[in-house]
Design an enzyme around this catalytic site. Structure first.
Site, PDB file in Angstrom:
ATOM      1  N   ARG A  89      17.435   6.043  -0.350  1.00 49.16           N
ATOM      2  CA  ARG A  89      16.809   5.073  -1.270  1.00 49.16           C
ATOM      3  C   ARG A  89      17.132   5.408  -2.715  1.00 49.16           C
ATOM      4  NH1 ARG A  89      15.088   0.138  -0.642  1.00 49.16           N
ATOM      5  NH2 ARG A  89      14.743   0.890   1.495  1.00 49.16           N
ATOM      6  N   ASN A 347       9.315   9.388   3.084  1.00 48.78           N
ATOM      7  CA  ASN A 347       9.154   8.789   4.403  1.00 48.78           C
ATOM      8  C   ASN A 347      10.184   7.697   4.655  1.00 48.78           C
ATOM      9  OD1 ASN A 347       7.806   8.451   7.061  1.00 48.78           O
ATOM     10  ND2 ASN A 347       6.364   9.810   6.046  1.00 48.78           N
ATOM     11  N   HIS A 349      10.828   4.614   4.043  1.00 53.36           N
ATOM     12  CA  HIS A 349      11.439   3.829   2.963  1.00 53.36           C
ATOM     13  C   HIS A 349      12.373   4.694   2.132  1.00 53.36           C
ATOM     14  CE1 HIS A 349      11.522   1.177  -0.687  1.00 53.36           C
ATOM     15  NE2 HIS A 349      11.595   0.263   0.255  1.00 53.36           N
ATOM     16  N   CYS A 350      11.983   5.942   1.912  1.00 53.61           N
ATOM     17  CA  CYS A 350      12.775   6.844   1.075  1.00 53.61           C
ATOM     18  C   CYS A 350      14.136   7.185   1.686  1.00 53.61           C
ATOM     19  CB  CYS A 350      12.034   8.161   0.854  1.00 53.61           C
ATOM     20  SG  CYS A 350      10.381   8.006   0.170  1.00 53.61           S
ATOM     21  N   ILE A 351      14.245   7.160   3.010  1.00 53.65           N
ATOM     22  CA  ILE A 351      15.500   7.575   3.656  1.00 53.65           C
ATOM     23  C   ILE A 351      16.399   6.401   3.974  1.00 53.65           C
ATOM     24  CG2 ILE A 351      14.508   9.709   4.566  1.00 53.65           C
ATOM     25  CD1 ILE A 351      14.310   8.334   7.321  1.00 53.65           C
TER      26      ILE A 351
END
Length: 357
Positions: A89, A347, A349-351
């Site tokens: 992200r 989490n 969304h971040c990956i």
């Protein structure tokens, strides 16, 4: 040098149709415990489920390509490249679109969430090449933004509004020479938006200096999900109440009052002793047993017809799923056991980083 706004491009919402989703294979032993094996198993499970809804593309360090290939479904595409850690992200490009169906990529400046002041690792030089590499692989033109920004620090509704936090975008470790008005002007120029809605703070104890994607998520224009806390003694309580006040008193770029769905906070959750002992502890990113984790159900991913949310707390997971199903009545809600991603500092969304149609 033009900007996306000058060229008629804007950042679409995550709820809009997607062509693919990018991830990067986790390997850092100082961020992912037990030589990243538990995290890799979590990524593989998530990618397998995700690939049922959208094309999945995975950046992988060349020396780990055979391992990733063996763990991932055959339809998942692997792209050997260099990077420092797996937070796609923030290291990948943000895509913008125009009315003719064209796409372009934005390559933000990146300094590992704080650079010399409070960055999470010392060398982020490979991370800085990822957005450019993906733009080449996607065969799209690229804008190089002249300031520091991470993809997790912005949420767009696709209709002129971007949500962010003062804690992150005004943090002295990002763009200390830019005022709030300067940053708004840059966001308008590079995201093609008309209005910025600023929450004061992000999630309590978030290592990214308060990324918006760990406290709020856009459902669709005029509608958001916000992490709330029902314990007045918890530091998150006042943070979320202040956010609710902002959201209740503002309108978006189209003049709409906002519908806010409250989603519970898991936990609070803390790092276990065995989990901390499994890390190769560095100077910068040292983690200790008992440390509070930045856990949030708002850190989910919307893709074509599905919402993937992190399962983090057996006592709260079903309630979070119900909130998501209410907000997304026509989507399939898919829970992914995601504590291993949380232990790394983010989490689902971040990956991930989506590529719009």
């Amino acid at each position: 040098m033009t900007t996306p706004q000058q060229d008629g491009f804007w950042m679409p919402g995550e709820h809009e149709p997607q062509e693919s989703v990018w991830l990067a294979w986790p390997t850092r032993p100082d961020n992912w415990r037990e030589q990243a094996l538990p995290a890799q198993a979590t990524f593989a499970h998530f990618i397998e489920r995700l690939s049922g809804y959208v094309t999945v593309k995975v950046a992988v360090l060349p020396e780990y390509e055979a391992q990733a290939r063996a763990m991932l479904p055959s339809q998942v595409q692997l792209f050997p490249m260099q990077y420092n850690d797996a937070w796609m992200r923030d290291i990948g490009p943000t895509m913008v679109i125009n009315g003719q169906g064209e796409k372009r990529a934005i390559n933000w400046g990146f300094n590992a969430w704080g650079g010399e002041l409070d960055g999470l690792y010392d060398d982020w030089s490979d991370d800085e090449t990822v957005a450019t590499r993906i733009a080449e692989l996607e065969d799209v033109q690229r804008y190089d933004a002249p300031f520091i920004l991470e993809g997790g620090s912005i949420h767009s509704d696709g209709e002129g509004t971007v949500y962010t936090t003062e804690e992150c975008l005004l943090h002295p470790s990002r763009n200390p020479d830019l005022s709030r008005a300067d940053i708004e002007a840059q966001l308008q120029a590079y995201l093609g938006i008309e209005k910025v809605i600023w929450l004061p703070l992000g999630l309590f104890n978030d290592e990214t200096n308060g990324h918006i994607d760990n406290i709020l998520h856009v459902v669709k224009p005029g509608e958001v999900i916000l992490t709330v806390c029902d314990d007045p003694s918890d530091p998150q309580y006042n943070i979320s109440q202040a956010a609710l006040k902002v959201l209740s008193e503002t309108t978006d770029a189209k003049g709409r009052s906002l519908i806010v769905h409250s989603i519970p906070m898991p936990g609070p959750l803390f790092m276990g002793e065995e989990e901390a002992n499994g890390l190769v502890q560095p100077d910068r990113m040292a983690r200790e047993a008992g440390e509070r984790l930045g856990a949030s159900y708002a850190n989910f991913l919307i893709t074509n017809g599905a919402v993937f949310y992190p399962q983090l707390d057996a006592g709260k997971d079903s309630e979070a799923e119900q909130v998501l199903q209410t907000a997304f009545p026509s989507h399939t809600i898919v829970g992914i056991p995601a504590r291993e991603v949380l232990l790394g500092g983010g989490n689902l969304h971040c990956i991930t980083q989506q590529i719009p149609v």
